[in-house]
Design a protein around this motif. Structure first.
Motif, PDB file in Angstrom:
ATOM      1  N   LEU A 198       0.896  -1.301   0.085  1.00  0.00           N
ATOM      2  CA  LEU A 198       0.034   0.125  -0.022  1.00  0.00           C
ATOM      3  C   LEU A 198       0.829   1.344  -0.056  1.00  0.00           C
ATOM      4  O   LEU A 198       0.594   2.261   0.766  1.00  0.00           O
ATOM      5  CB  LEU A 198      -0.903   0.014   1.166  1.00  0.00           C
ATOM      6  N   VAL A 199       1.901   1.347  -0.943  1.00  0.00           N
ATOM      7  CA  VAL A 199       2.752   2.344  -1.018  1.00  0.00           C
ATOM      8  C   VAL A 199       2.683   2.998  -2.329  1.00  0.00           C
ATOM      9  O   VAL A 199       3.311   4.034  -2.443  1.00  0.00           O
ATOM     10  CB  VAL A 199       4.078   2.100  -0.444  1.00  0.00           C
ATOM     11  N   VAL A 200       2.176   2.372  -3.355  1.00  0.00           N
ATOM     12  CA  VAL A 200       1.985   2.769  -4.786  1.00  0.00           C
ATOM     13  C   VAL A 200       0.899   3.534  -5.037  1.00  0.00           C
ATOM     14  O   VAL A 200      -0.474   3.113  -4.917  1.00  0.00           O
ATOM     15  CB  VAL A 200       2.372   1.637  -5.691  1.00  0.00           C
ATOM     16  N   TYR A 201       0.988   4.938  -5.263  1.00  0.00           N
ATOM     17  CA  TYR A 201      -0.492   5.771  -5.793  1.00  0.00           C
ATOM     18  C   TYR A 201      -0.460   5.840  -7.240  1.00  0.00           C
ATOM     19  O   TYR A 201       0.621   5.836  -7.842  1.00  0.00           O
ATOM     20  CB  TYR A 201      -0.163   6.982  -4.901  1.00  0.00           C
ATOM     21  N   PRO A 202      -1.610   6.083  -7.637  1.00  0.00           N
ATOM     22  CA  PRO A 202      -2.993   6.154  -6.922  1.00  0.00           C
ATOM     23  C   PRO A 202      -3.608   4.776  -6.442  1.00  0.00           C
ATOM     24  O   PRO A 202      -4.765   4.774  -5.787  1.00  0.00           O
ATOM     25  CB  PRO A 202      -3.890   6.975  -7.863  1.00  0.00           C
ATOM     26  N   ALA A 203      -2.963   3.621  -6.759  1.00  0.00           N
ATOM     27  CA  ALA A 203      -3.741   2.339  -6.225  1.00  0.00           C
ATOM     28  C   ALA A 203      -4.001   2.338  -4.705  1.00  0.00           C
ATOM     29  O   ALA A 203      -4.884   1.916  -4.323  1.00  0.00           O
ATOM     30  CB  ALA A 203      -2.897   1.229  -6.842  1.00  0.00           C
ATOM     31  N   ALA A 204      -2.876   2.644  -4.081  1.00  0.00           N
ATOM     32  CA  ALA A 204      -3.053   2.628  -2.448  1.00  0.00           C
ATOM     33  C   ALA A 204      -4.162   3.655  -1.936  1.00  0.00           C
ATOM     34  O   ALA A 204      -4.405   3.689  -0.887  1.00  0.00           O
ATOM     35  CB  ALA A 204      -1.776   3.147  -1.883  1.00  0.00           C
TER      36      ALA A 204
END
Length: 254
Positions: A198-204
């Motif tokens: 949960l560190v890769v945005y915007p997916a997180a």
């Protein structure tokens, strides 16, 4: 009440469950992750293999395809694990709204979850696209060209540059899938984030959207995530067997 029993109860009471999966979800299928000690980025520099570099440099394209050739040889023969089949069972008992995945391996579809219920935020390894004429080919088309000696496979229609249909660093996530993922996250009752750091945005952002709109948030991951403090339940164990146990309890209550 233990965590597995508690999550099963939440799913039983829910109408719409969203399962969000990251690389850790597929490591139990022997698909390497990216950020772990033995991950893909321990061998290659992700900052170097970005889209602008891919477009400007034949040398980077060769290296990019080298990485993907290695990865494809693993993904092509990989089989779904207990977690993938548990998600499919959630669909079969009418609880699954959709899967939102950062993975590109296609194992959710391979396990029987309908394609229309899988939102692939980072694309798919199973296809390659021509960046010039937009022709799409099955992944083996490019793989066979590489086995025949092409270091950078080219389009058979226009001789343009081929690229795996995955999202590279510096490349925008697919607009339709991203919008739909945001909508499904906002509308679910239970959001399960499994195997993602949960560190890769915007997916997180998706679990945050779900939580903000009132969903129960469950995080399953070996290792802490930046969102753990927001979760209703955190389970720091392997996702496959854990999700299998949860779904078995849901079915017993169903």
């Amino acid at each position: 009440m233990d965590n597995i029993e508690a999550v099963a109860g939440m799913i039983k009471d829910a109408k719409k469950v969203v399962v969000f999966t990251g690389a850790g979800f597929s490591t139990e299928s022997s698909v390497p992750d990216f950020r772990g000690p033995q991950g893909v980025w321990s061998k290659f520099d992700p900052g170097e293999l970005n889209l602008p570099n891919f477009l400007r440099s034949e040398e980077i394209r060769e290296k990019y395809w080298q990485v993907h050739k290695m990865f494809w040889e693993t993904v092509k023969t990989a089989q779904p694990n207990a977690g993938h089949y548990a998600v499919t069972e959630l669909h079969e008992i009418g609880k699954l709204d959709c899967v939102i995945t950062q993975n590109t391996d296609g194992l959710h579809q391979k396990s029987g979850t309908p394609t229309e219920k899988v939102l692939e935020l980072h694309g798919t390894m199973h296809w390659v696209d021509c960046l010039d004429c937009r022709q799409r080919y099955p992944r083996d088309y490019a793989h066979e060209k590489m086995l025949a000696g092409e270091k950078v496979p080219r389009c058979g229609k226009c001789n343009g540059i081929l690229k795996p249909a995955t999202v590279a660093y510096g490349q925008a996530m697919p607009e339709r899938e991203t919008r739909e993922a945001e909508k499904r996250s906002a509308g679910c009752d239970v959001f399960i984030a499994a195997g993602s750091s949960l560190v890769v945005y915007p997916a997180a952002q998706m679990p945050l959207i779900a939580k903000h709109n009132g969903a129960k948030l469950i995080i399953m991951n070996i290792g802490e995530t930046p969102h753990d403090h927001l979760a209703d339940i955190v389970i720091g164990e392997k996702t496959g067997e854990t999700l299998k146990k949860i779904v078995e309890k849901v079915k017993a209550k169903h």
